[in-house]
Motif scaffolding. Structure first.
Motif, PDB file in Angstrom:
ATOM      1  N   ARG A  26      -5.601   0.177  -5.970  1.00 56.30           N
ATOM      2  CA  ARG A  26      -4.720  -0.365  -4.928  1.00 56.30           C
ATOM      3  C   ARG A  26      -5.023  -1.967  -4.866  1.00 56.30           C
ATOM      4  N   PHE A  43      -3.177  -3.415  -7.883  1.00 62.80           N
ATOM      5  CA  PHE A  43      -1.710  -3.379  -7.582  1.00 62.80           C
ATOM      6  C   PHE A  43      -1.167  -4.415  -6.368  1.00 62.80           C
ATOM      7  N   THR A  44      -1.986  -4.374  -5.385  1.00 60.95           N
ATOM      8  CA  THR A  44      -1.308  -5.477  -4.283  1.00 60.95           C
ATOM      9  C   THR A  44      -1.275  -6.842  -5.048  1.00 60.95           C
ATOM     10  N   ASN A 103       2.676   6.363  -7.185  1.00 60.34           N
ATOM     11  CA  ASN A 103       1.627   7.330  -7.898  1.00 60.34           C
ATOM     12  C   ASN A 103       1.666   8.813  -7.451  1.00 60.34           C
ATOM     13  N   SER A 129       0.795  -1.123   0.165  1.00 59.14           N
ATOM     14  CA  SER A 129      -0.120  -0.126  -0.208  1.00 59.14           C
ATOM     15  C   SER A 129       1.022   1.237   0.050  1.00 59.14           C
ATOM     16  N   TYR A 146       2.359   1.719  -3.455  1.00 59.66           N
ATOM     17  CA  TYR A 146       1.338   2.077  -4.466  1.00 59.66           C
ATOM     18  C   TYR A 146       1.323   3.543  -4.181  1.00 59.66           C
TER      19      TYR A 146
END
Length: 464
Positions: free
Chosen positions: A214, A217-218, A165, A158, A161
């Protein structure tokens, strides 16, 4: 302004030397200080700062020795908590190097203290970003190194991410990306072959920089992440707490040992590490030696396979490469070296000491004797390599997992061992011999050579 990338292939690691108007900064130096001090002397500049983008896990950094030698302070990112004198930089803090500046971007995700350094040129333009292990070419830093120790991998993903970004993707597309590692490093899972890029190129081609939630992405970051080698945590601790000077380590460890001294070391538990190439090792070596050739991913495999970082080691090396071997061991924290066999393996043989050999065959010879039903093939490549194409009924045990999975093999059977090109399979053959598997045959050239024969190579799609 000049930027020099100092790349160490054995570690797949990039350090950086930035100079401007008589001042310099070093980013992520390796253990030995000579390359940086020599550059500074040759160019008549003073090293002003030593930046560490994070606590490195895959090698012992040279920050302390370089600071002691030059007087330059060490700079870490926010929350570092090192156990020696250093500057803990703030997010957004500016450091001047001659006529250029470096801006700290706190980018947690690989580690909590990870930072990137954004370089502004003499005109105040954003020129390059030194991304450490936050961003690689085609990949990003693994978030799982501290899972269950300090912070969970889910929290780290997290954080990563947000770092990518909010700090990285917002930079101009023409900003040059200088990462901390290239292909072969285990700090990422699919690092590209180039050692520099641009923000625009990474936004276009890097899977981790594509638009996604998110949660997406995880899932993609944690998928297919190989376990970190055992030495990573140990090296990170060394980098946080401090270490003995490399000059003292080499002064103690680069010691010639006669055959009798080597015998005594072996009797008291020392490991013989043979760093010669596989062809020479196969012809003759000290029984029960572990072979890891110096010309290859030496440091990575030492750290992966020698699980006790304090293991007593005797080195067998090619003449003239003894010091290099011991230095490269120290780069990953292996400092309990008794010395090296003086005169190399020839001295051992000339003393009429016991000699072991390893049987080797070519892929063409394997083709002539191969029977899918009876020939025992041991494939020590990674699982994804194996799935991409393998021999029928081959047993797949990746090299990193071999010693703890020997129960899957029968010491009375004859096994033909291969990897992709031959480097890992000879290491595997030496591990097997050390554990009483004496009917091992190394396939020279590995799958690269096998693929050029008429041996049947199957892929997972063919088997489905």
């Amino acid at each position: 302004m000049k930027i020099e990338q100092l790349y160490t292939g054995c570690l797949a690691e990039a350090a950086y030397f930035i100079e401007s108007a008589g001042e310099a900064a070093v980013i992520d130096p390796i253990r030995e200080t000579e390359p940086y001090i020599k550059l500074a002397q040759e160019r008549g500049v003073k090293i002003k700062y030593i930046f560490e983008t994070h606590f490195h896990a895959d090698f012992v950094s040279g920050h302390l020795d370089l600071s002691h030698a030059t007087g330059a302070p060490i700079v870490f990112g926010p929350t570092a908590k090192a156990q020696f004198d250093y500057i803990e930089a703030k997010d957004g803090e500016i450091f001047e190097i001659g006529d250029v500046t470096l801006k700290v971007l706190h980018t947690p995700g690989h580690t909590p203290e990870s930072m990137c350094l954004l370089l502004y040129d003499e005109n105040g333009k954003e020129h390059a970003v030194f991304t450490g292990d936050t961003l690689f070419v085609g990949d990003v830093g693994r978030p799982d190194l501290l899972d269950g120790v300090i912070i969970s991998k889910e929290e780290q993903v997290s954080n990563l991410y947000d770092s990518l970004n909010k700090k990285i993707k917002t930079l101009p597309d023409d900003v040059i990306v200088y990462p901390g590692h290239g292909p072969g490093s285990l700090c990422g899972k699919s690092i590209g072959k180039e050692t520099q890029s641009t923000i625009g190129r990474e936004k276009m081609f890097n899977y981790a920089l594509q638009p996604m939630t998110r949660e997406e992405f995880t899932q993609i970051i944690l998928a297919d992440q190989l376990p970190a080698p055992q030495y990573f945590v140990k090296n990170a601790i060394i980098n946080r707490t401090g270490y003995e000077s490399i000059d003292e380590v080499l002064g103690r460890n680069v010691q010639p040992l006669g055959v009798t001294s080597v015998e005594l070391e072996i009797e008291t538990g020392a490991l013989v590490l043979d760093t010669r190439n596989s062809d020479v090792f196969a012809i003759g070596h000290i029984p029960n030696s572990l072979q890891i050739a110096l010309d290859g991913s030496f440091a990575v495999w030492v750290g992966t396979l020698i699980t006790d970082i304090k293991q007593r080691i005797v080195v067998v090396a090619d003449k003239g490469r003894e010091r290099e071997t011991i230095l490269r061991l120290a780069r990953v924290g292996y400092e309990n070296v008794a010395g090296y066999l003086e005169g190399g393996f020839d001295a051992w043989r000339e003393a009429d000491m016991p000699v072991a050999t390893t049987e080797v065959i070519t892929a063409e010879e394997l083709e002539r004797i191969f029977d899918a039903a009876t020939t025992k093939i041991l494939d020590v490549r990674r699982t994804n390599e194996y799935k991409g194409g393998h021999l029928p009924n081959a047993i797949n045990i990746p090299l990193r997992d071999l010693e703890k999975n020997l129960h899957q093999l029968n010491p009375k059977e004859r096994y033909f061992v291969h990897c992709a090109g031959g480097y890992r399979s000879m290491i595997a053959a030496s591990i097997l011999a050390r554990n009483g598997y004496n009917k091992v045959v190394n396939v020279n050239g590995g799958m690269e050579a096998i693929a050029k024969t008429h041996l049947p190579v199957l892929s997972e799609t063919q088997m489905a």
